[in-house]
Enzyme design. Structure first.
Site, PDB file in Angstrom:
ATOM      1  N   CYS A 274       0.798  -1.208  -0.009  1.00 48.95           N
ATOM      2  CA  CYS A 274      -0.256   0.002  -0.099  1.00 48.95           C
ATOM      3  C   CYS A 274       0.676   1.303   0.092  1.00 48.95           C
ATOM      4  CB  CYS A 274      -0.799  -0.003   1.247  1.00 48.95           C
ATOM      5  SG  CYS A 274      -2.406   1.205   0.878  1.00 48.95           S
TER       6      CYS A 274
ATOM      7  N   CYS B 151      -0.492   4.385   1.668  1.00 50.08           N
ATOM      8  CA  CYS B 151      -0.703   5.206   2.532  1.00 50.08           C
ATOM      9  C   CYS B 151       0.367   5.850   3.467  1.00 50.08           C
ATOM     10  CB  CYS B 151      -2.138   4.960   3.038  1.00 50.08           C
ATOM     11  SG  CYS B 151      -2.109   3.599   3.958  1.00 50.08           S
TER      12      CYS B 151
ATOM     13  N   CYS C 294      -3.896   5.984  -0.640  1.00 50.31           N
ATOM     14  CA  CYS C 294      -3.356   5.051  -0.962  1.00 50.31           C
ATOM     15  C   CYS C 294      -2.757   4.875  -2.475  1.00 50.31           C
ATOM     16  CB  CYS C 294      -4.256   3.904  -0.897  1.00 50.31           C
ATOM     17  SG  CYS C 294      -4.760   3.502   0.775  1.00 50.31           S
TER      18      CYS C 294
ATOM     19  N   LYS D 147     -12.450  -2.513   2.822  1.00 49.39           N
ATOM     20  CA  LYS D 147     -12.258  -1.621   3.632  1.00 49.39           C
ATOM     21  C   LYS D 147     -13.888  -0.802   4.044  1.00 49.39           C
ATOM     22  CE  LYS D 147      -7.451  -0.751   3.082  1.00 49.39           C
ATOM     23  NZ  LYS D 147      -6.733   0.332   2.870  1.00 49.39           N
TER      24      LYS D 147
ATOM     25  N   ARG E 157      -3.983   3.994  11.022  1.00 48.90           N
ATOM     26  CA  ARG E 157      -3.471   5.363  10.666  1.00 48.90           C
ATOM     27  C   ARG E 157      -2.589   5.949  11.520  1.00 48.90           C
ATOM     28  NH1 ARG E 157      -9.305   6.812   8.257  1.00 48.90           N
ATOM     29  NH2 ARG E 157      -9.220   5.578   6.442  1.00 48.90           N
TER      30      ARG E 157
END
Length: 182
Positions: A85, A87, A95, A160, A170
């Site tokens: 990914c 992010c 992303c 998600k 996060r």
């Protein structure tokens, strides 16, 4: 969660008992896991530099690539899975590649291919894409195969939902989106 630095073992406040580990410290954790009979690990990288593309995700000297090489050398029996990914690697927290504030699917796909091939070159046993990009597995498989990584499986877990379960992640990789939502 693997982070650059030395002597780093940062507890993630929103995930009690879960840590960000520097390469020197993660060795103790992996040794402890193996002694308990746990032989699989999923690694998430936290780079020291982030940019708009997330280019550290495919750097030969990226945190995941360094971690995979080091762990495979020290613990050849360890089965290593890497998160795929962007992010945690982008300065905007999304992303993939943003173009005019919108996630650009096709530009992101070419970067995904670079990321998985770099993980495979480092010695990973499985790649696990978590980004939500249309066609990602269709991009990953031929690129792994073209580079003679036919046996590396792909475990996509890209579903998600709008959920509070993603807040702790996060926090762990410092990837809150700077604009918009996911």
């Amino acid at each position: 969660f693997v982070i650059e630095g030395k002597g780093v073992k940062n507890e993630i406040p929103s995930m009690p008992g879960i840590f960000q580990w520097s390469l020197d410290e993660i060795m103790f954790e992996i040794d402890s896991m193996l002694s308990l009979g746990l032989s699989r690990v999923l690694l998430f990288g936290i780079p020291d530099k982030k940019d708009a593309l997330g280019s550290e995700a495919w750097s030969d000297n990226g945190i995941i690539q360094k971690a995979v090489r080091k762990l495979k050398k020290e613990f050849p029996e360890l089965f290593i899975i890497t998160d795929v990914c962007f992010c945690g690697y982008t300065d905007h927290g999304h992303c993939g590649v943003l173009k005019d504030g919108i996630l650009h699917n096709d530009m992101t796909l070419s970067n995904v291919a670079k990321q998985v091939v770099s993980h495979a070159n480092a010695g990973v046993d499985m790649v696990a894409p978590s980004l939500m990009i249309d066609g990602m597995v269709g991009e990953i498989r031929p690129n792994l195969d073209a580079n003679d990584f036919h046996e590396i499986p792909i475990m996509s877990y890209a579903i998600k939902y709008a959920s509070s379960f993603y807040g702790p992640f996060r926090d762990a990789v410092d990837s809150a989106p700077k604009q918009g939502g996911r």
